[in-house]
Design an enzyme around this catalytic site. Structure first.
Site, PDB file in Angstrom:
ATOM      1  N   ASP A   1       0.857  -1.185   0.000  1.00 49.56           N
ATOM      2  CA  ASP A   1       0.000   0.000   0.000  1.00 49.56           C
ATOM      3  C   ASP A   1       0.892   1.232   0.000  1.00 49.56           C
ATOM      4  O   ASP A   1       1.999   1.200   0.562  1.00 49.56           O
ATOM      5  CB  ASP A   1      -0.920   0.011   1.226  1.00 49.56           C
ATOM      6  CG  ASP A   1      -2.152   0.876   1.031  1.00 49.56           C
ATOM      7  OD1 ASP A   1      -3.247   0.319   0.868  1.00 49.56           O
ATOM      8  OD2 ASP A   1      -2.014   2.109   1.023  1.00 49.56           O
TER       9      ASP A   1
ATOM     10  N   ARG B   1      -1.053   3.301   7.051  1.00 46.01           N
ATOM     11  CA  ARG B   1      -1.831   2.059   6.953  1.00 46.01           C
ATOM     12  C   ARG B   1      -0.912   0.840   7.127  1.00 46.01           C
ATOM     13  O   ARG B   1      -1.243  -0.092   7.868  1.00 46.01           O
ATOM     14  CB  ARG B   1      -2.536   2.002   5.598  1.00 46.01           C
ATOM     15  CG  ARG B   1      -3.297   0.711   5.315  1.00 46.01           C
ATOM     16  CD  ARG B   1      -4.427   0.499   6.282  1.00 46.01           C
ATOM     17  NE  ARG B   1      -5.351  -0.532   5.815  1.00 46.01           N
ATOM     18  CZ  ARG B   1      -6.218  -1.153   6.584  1.00 46.01           C
ATOM     19  NH1 ARG B   1      -6.299  -0.853   7.875  1.00 46.01           N
ATOM     20  NH2 ARG B   1      -7.036  -2.067   6.096  1.00 46.01           N
TER      21      ARG B   1
ATOM     22  N   THR C   1     -11.821   2.617  -7.085  1.00 46.02           N
ATOM     23  CA  THR C   1     -12.185   3.192  -8.382  1.00 46.02           C
ATOM     24  C   THR C   1     -13.349   4.160  -8.151  1.00 46.02           C
ATOM     25  O   THR C   1     -14.517   3.799  -8.328  1.00 46.02           O
ATOM     26  CB  THR C   1     -12.578   2.105  -9.395  1.00 46.02           C
ATOM     27  OG1 THR C   1     -13.445   1.143  -8.756  1.00 46.02           O
ATOM     28  CG2 THR C   1     -11.351   1.390  -9.927  1.00 46.02           C
TER      29      THR C   1
ATOM     30  N   CYS D   1     -19.735   1.422  -3.542  1.00 43.15           N
ATOM     31  CA  CYS D   1     -20.238   0.589  -4.633  1.00 43.15           C
ATOM     32  C   CYS D   1     -21.555   1.096  -5.223  1.00 43.15           C
ATOM     33  O   CYS D   1     -21.594   1.571  -6.351  1.00 43.15           O
ATOM     34  CB  CYS D   1     -20.398  -0.855  -4.148  1.00 43.15           C
ATOM     35  SG  CYS D   1     -18.824  -1.666  -3.804  1.00 43.15           S
TER      36      CYS D   1
END
Length: 425
Positions: A35, A40, A86, A261
């Site tokens: 990452d 993180r 995305t 989503c």
């Protein structure tokens, strides 16, 4: 073509999708978790996950998993699984920059025979038309001769402890028949629910994007019905319960449609449709309805306050919940921000409380300062925006106690009994 036993896996992107994937593979085989966020990676190396999608025990059980921020470490892998976000931009257009940047990093690590698998949600054709050229340009290799590509769309449901990676059937695909077989064989190592081989990458991409488009449209229909019923002064939930007695009535409920989503994927499909000359009507109509629900909620609230002669300007309003859904830490595309913004346009003083969210993340990601404690007798209006189990446990009396003697309680998520709130969506 590599064999299954030759695959050395790297997972690129360690968020809600990538980390559970890396953990499951890391229980069985050597895995590199990569990452670009140093904080993180440091958090995961320390054995904790702020998303709460994996536990400390699960991280510890992934004995073969290592974490890195150094793209050079990817060169030791032979199979790269890309799980980066995305999103859409401010104009609701697909933003492929994270995906293409990840593809460039993978391309610089690619070697002859390697396999690249994408899990990020995209429009049909994106893997082969947008990502593969980046892989070729950065590697100097030729697609389907020197390296191969697969697509296996993620089906993660943040906060859901029943439907998890291993027990959700996985769609798989590959750029050749042999690549498809290898991708399918790899995922069958960890997915006990089984796999479904799609006939092509484009079919797998399309299947993923319509899963959430279908849910978006179903919720949009119920949201529009809720708006109609509010004008008719009919209880929407009572109507849905009555209609739900028919065996084939689908049990959708009205609400805010956010998350990474459902509120995003339809824009990927409509973008692609427009590039081939078709302008979607129904999908975009559903998006407009769902994107307008924050304004509708505040409009109902303000009208109820006026009817009770509660002054709207300078009113103190408490919003309970900020995440896009209950019992998770996920703030991505949360539409609770629409309620907060709309209330501020009325010059209300808005407090937001969410026990699932670290205050620093709310401030950095959304510019919202969370309050740390709930004080009784403080608010002119209360909006129960997210159905966290903590709010369910409080019950109507404890939530009502946060309001002044005259206040409005809006139960957006049907957490309370029908007669316990002043308004329900």
């Amino acid at each position: 073509m590599l064999r299954l036993q030759d695959l050395r896996v790297a997972v690129i992107g360690l968020g809600y999708v990538g980390l559970p994937l890396a953990v499951e593979f890391g229980k069985r085989r050597s895995v590199i978790g990569f990452d670009i966020d140093a904080d993180r990676v440091a958090e995961l190396r320390g054995g904790s996950d702020h998303t709460r999608e994996t536990t400390a025990e699960e991280l510890a059980a992934a004995h073969h998993l290592t974490f890195t921020i150094d793209a050079e470490d990817l060169k030791s892998a032979t199979c790269y699984i890309v799980t980066v976000p995305t999103p859409v931009d401010e104009f609701k257009r697909p933003d492929l920059r994270p995906l293409l940047a990840a593809s460039a990093s993978v391309g610089r690590a690619l070697k002859p025979g390697d396999l690249v698998i994408y899990e990020s949600t995209v429009y049909p054709g994106a893997t082969e038309e947008d990502c593969v050229p980046v892989l070729e340009a950065n590697s100097g290799l030729v697609f389907n001769r020197d390296f191969f590509v697969g697509y296996s769309p993620e089906r993660v449901n943040p906060g859901d402890k029943q439907h998890r990676l291993t027990n959700i059937l996985k769609v798989t695909s590959g750029s050749t028949a042999e690549a498809c077989d290898l991708v399918d064989e790899l995922y069958r190592e960890i997915v006990v629910a089984g796999t479904h081989k799609a006939p092509s990458i484009r079919v797998a991409e399309a299947a993923k994007v319509i899963e959430n488009t279908q849910r978006d449209l179903n919720i949009a229909l119920i949201n529009e019905l809720a708006i109609i019923f509010s004008h008719l002064q009919i209880d929407t939930e009572a109507v849905l319960q009555a209609a739900g007695t028919k065996w084939n009535f689908l049990p959708f409920r009205p609400g805010l449609v956010g998350g990474h989503c459902i509120g995003v994927d339809p824009y990927y499909l409509t973008h692609k449709a427009e590039t081939v000359g078709y302008h979607p009507q129904i999908i975009m109509a559903g998006r407009r309805v769902n994107d307008s629900m924050g304004r509708h909620v505040v409009s109902q609230l303000v009208k109820a306050m006026i009817r009770k002669r509660i002054q709207v300007e300078d009113a103190r309003v408490l919003v309970l919940g900020l995440t896009f859904k209950e019992n998770c830490t996920d703030l991505r595309n949360t539409r609770v921000v629409d309620i907060v913004s709309e209330l501020q346009d009325y010059n209300c003083r808005v407090d937001v409380y969410d026990p699932w969210v670290e205050p620093g993340r709310a401030k950095a990601g959304l510019g919202i300062e969370l309050i740390h404690e709930l004080k009784p007798n403080s608010y002119d209006a209360i909006v129960l925006a997210v159905g966290h189990r903590q709010f369910q446990a409080m019950g109507a009396a404890a939530i009502r106690a946060l309001g002044k003697s005259e206040h409005i309680l809006y139960d957006l998520k049907y957490v309370l009994p029908a007669d316990a709130s002043d308004i329900r969506l």
